[in-house]
Scaffold this active site. Structure first.
Site, mmCIF file in Angstrom:
data_model
loop_
_atom_site.group_PDB
_atom_site.id
_atom_site.type_symbol
_atom_site.label_atom_id
_atom_site.label_comp_id
_atom_site.label_asym_id
_atom_site.label_seq_id
_atom_site.Cartn_x
_atom_site.Cartn_y
_atom_site.Cartn_z
ATOM 1 C CE LYS A 1 11.936 -69.434 26.212
ATOM 2 N NZ LYS A 1 12.977 -69.347 25.177
ATOM 3 N N GLY B 1 16.913 -53.446 24.718
ATOM 4 C CA GLY B 1 17.093 -54.512 25.709
ATOM 5 C C GLY B 1 18.561 -54.603 26.083
ATOM 6 C CE1 TYR B 2 23.651 -52.283 26.420
ATOM 7 C CE2 TYR B 2 24.341 -52.575 28.705
ATOM 8 C CZ TYR B 2 24.633 -52.242 27.392
ATOM 9 O OH TYR B 2 25.917 -51.867 27.043
ATOM 10 N N GLY B 3 19.916 -57.121 28.409
ATOM 11 C CA GLY B 3 20.063 -58.300 29.253
ATOM 12 C C GLY B 3 21.048 -59.295 28.665
ATOM 13 C CG ASN B 4 20.589 -63.493 29.776
ATOM 14 O OD1 ASN B 4 21.247 -63.031 30.702
ATOM 15 N ND2 ASN B 4 19.632 -64.391 29.954
ATOM 16 C CB ALA B 5 20.141 -61.131 23.765
ATOM 17 N N GLY B 6 21.158 -58.376 24.657
ATOM 18 C CA GLY B 6 21.451 -57.005 24.233
ATOM 19 C C GLY B 6 22.792 -56.471 24.696
HETATM 20 N N1 GLU Z 1 16.614 -69.057 26.238
HETATM 21 C C1 GLU Z 1 17.436 -69.164 25.065
HETATM 22 C C2 GLU Z 1 16.592 -69.152 23.812
HETATM 23 O O1 GLU Z 1 15.490 -68.628 23.780
HETATM 24 C C3 GLU Z 1 18.377 -70.351 25.151
HETATM 25 C C4 GLU Z 1 17.720 -71.674 25.279
HETATM 26 C C5 GLU Z 1 18.704 -72.786 25.596
HETATM 27 O O2 GLU Z 1 19.885 -72.525 25.624
HETATM 28 O O3 GLU Z 1 18.229 -73.883 25.821
HETATM 29 O O4 GLU Z 1 17.025 -69.589 22.787
#
Ligand code: GLU
Length: 417
Positions: free
Chosen positions: A107, A219-224
């Site tokens: 990360k 949350g309303y980003g990449n996931a929400g």
């Molecule tokens: N950031 C995303 C996660 O927490 C995706 C990580 C990735 O695709 O490498 O799973």
């Protein structure tokens, strides 16, 4: 200390300890898995639009690569700390293992407030980060991706900077890229879609009818935001509440994705959406809905509010939203959790597909991506559910047991412990 103030890395270690005990894990392997193998701290000078220079701090943690190159997103957040990045890198390790893709966990993060940076400043910050962490990343070493407040455009700048460092195009260094630059079909909504495949399976087992079921999304980003779209599109659910970092909105009659998304795009927030009532992020979690989607940040469901959670199923699209004490309370109260590193593993699964496509320079169609993602998520869900039933433990512990077993096996076969 209130549970809310718990350090996420300590939470991640406590979760691992519990699973290690259940599994009677070898003590040396257990100790090895408690800390990251490597981490890099970087200092980033960035020229701002007003001509001044600001100094940012960033991190990249490579938690464990026993099962393959490390993988995990980069977060841009004002409250980022090395310990949140460590926790998230640990969770990536378990995430890749639970869906059984040949990758380890990593990360990255930069302490910054991306809401206050111009596009030019964001680009220079992204490139500065890669100039520093470039020495430890790459398709075969460690491949970053989008996460909180990072986007396909940011991935494109980062890939471009890395390619210049290497003197050739290196698409596979980063995933979640735009399609014309080696992105994969289906990566955009993959995190939410993977969660939906798990939800479909859980609802079947629990006899919850998803058509017309109510949902709340924090949350309303990449996931929400994609969860909103897919809950409607795949199941015909009714989303009655959504929120972002500035607050939430509620309408018992439901709110349509297309309209809320457009409103947020135009105004920068969900608050003020016509016909809705403003609620806080805390109130959203406690609504009487069938399905809750915590899709923002860590430690939002803790011992202090877990008793008030009324949803039947919690699909954790965020990383680390539920504390260990809260896990036990929700389990006792019959709330079925689809734990974070299973529920949101669709993102990294399609990222893995993206790396494979980059390596072969041969691209799959959307249908193929969806099919392969469904297969991975469905079998991971059932492996976790089976362990939950066999050992009579809550889902997170079951997911840990499945994942830790796999990582421990690789560690042991390599002769590390
Ligand atoms: N950031 C995303 C996660 O927490 C995706 C990580 C990735 O695709 O490498 O799973």
């Amino acid at each position: 200390m209130t549970e809310k103030a718990l350090n996420p890395f300590k939470v991640a270690q406590a979760q691992l300890d519990e699973a290690a005990e259940q599994l009677k894990l070898d003590p040396a392997i257990h100790k090895l898995l408690r800390t990251p193998l490597r981490e890099l701290h970087v200092t980033l000078p960035v020229r701002m639009d007003d001509g001044s220079t600001q100094i940012f701090q960033g991190f990249r943690v490579q938690y464990n690569d026993a099962r393959g190159p490390t993988k995990g997103g980069i977060r841009f957040h004002w409250e980022e700390t090395i310990d949140t990045v460590r926790a998230l890198a640990a969770w990536m390790t378990w995430k890749c293992a639970v869906v059984d893709i040949p990758l380890g966990g990593g990360k990255g993060g930069i302490i910054c407030d991306p809401r206050k940076l111009s596009m030019g400043e964001l680009e220079r910050l992204s490139r500065a980060y890669i100039r520093q962490v470039g020495r430890i990343i790459g398709l075969e070493k460690d491949s970053p991706a989008p996460d909180v407040y990072t986007t396909p455009q940011i991935m494109a700048w980062m890939m471009d900077e890395f390619s210049f460092l290497k003197g050739q195009n290196e698409f596979g260094v980063i995933t979640g890229k735009p399609l014309p630059l080696g992105g994969s079909a289906g990566r955009g909504d993959a995190t939410a879609r993977g969660g939906m495949f798990c939800l479909r399976e859980a609802a079947n087992l629990l006899n919850v009818e998803l058509k017309g079921a109510t949902g709340a999304i924090q949350g309303y980003g990449n996931a929400g935001s994609f969860a909103h779209m897919l809950a409607e599109e795949l199941f015909g659910m009714k989303i009655v509440a959504v929120s972002d970092s500035r607050g939430g909105i509620y309408n018992p009659d439901g709110m349509l994705y297309e309209e809320v998304f457009k409103f947020k795009k135009e105004t920068g927030k969900v608050g003020g959406f016509p016909g809705s009532k403003e609620i806080t992020n805390e109130e959203l979690l406690e609504l009487d809905v069938d399905v809750l989607f915590p899709s923002a940040l860590e430690s939002v469901i803790t011992a202090s509010n877990a008793e008030n959670i009324k949803a039947k199923i919690s699909v954790e699209l965020a990383n680390g939203p539920t504390s260990p004490e809260a896990d036990l309370i929700l389990y006792k109260n019959g709330v079925y959790i689809i734990p974070d590193f299973l529920a949101n593993a669709g993102g990294v699964t399609v990222s893995y597909f993206e790396m494979v496509q980059n390596a072969y320079d041969y691209y799959w169609d959307l249908e193929t991506v969806h099919e392969r993602l469904d297969k991975k998520m469905t079998s991971a869900f059932h492996a976790v559910h089976k362990t939950r039933e066999e050992h009579k433990v809550h889902s997170r512990l079951a997911a840990y047991m499945v994942a830790i077993n796999r990582v421990a096996e690789a560690v042991s076969l390599r002769g590390w412990a």
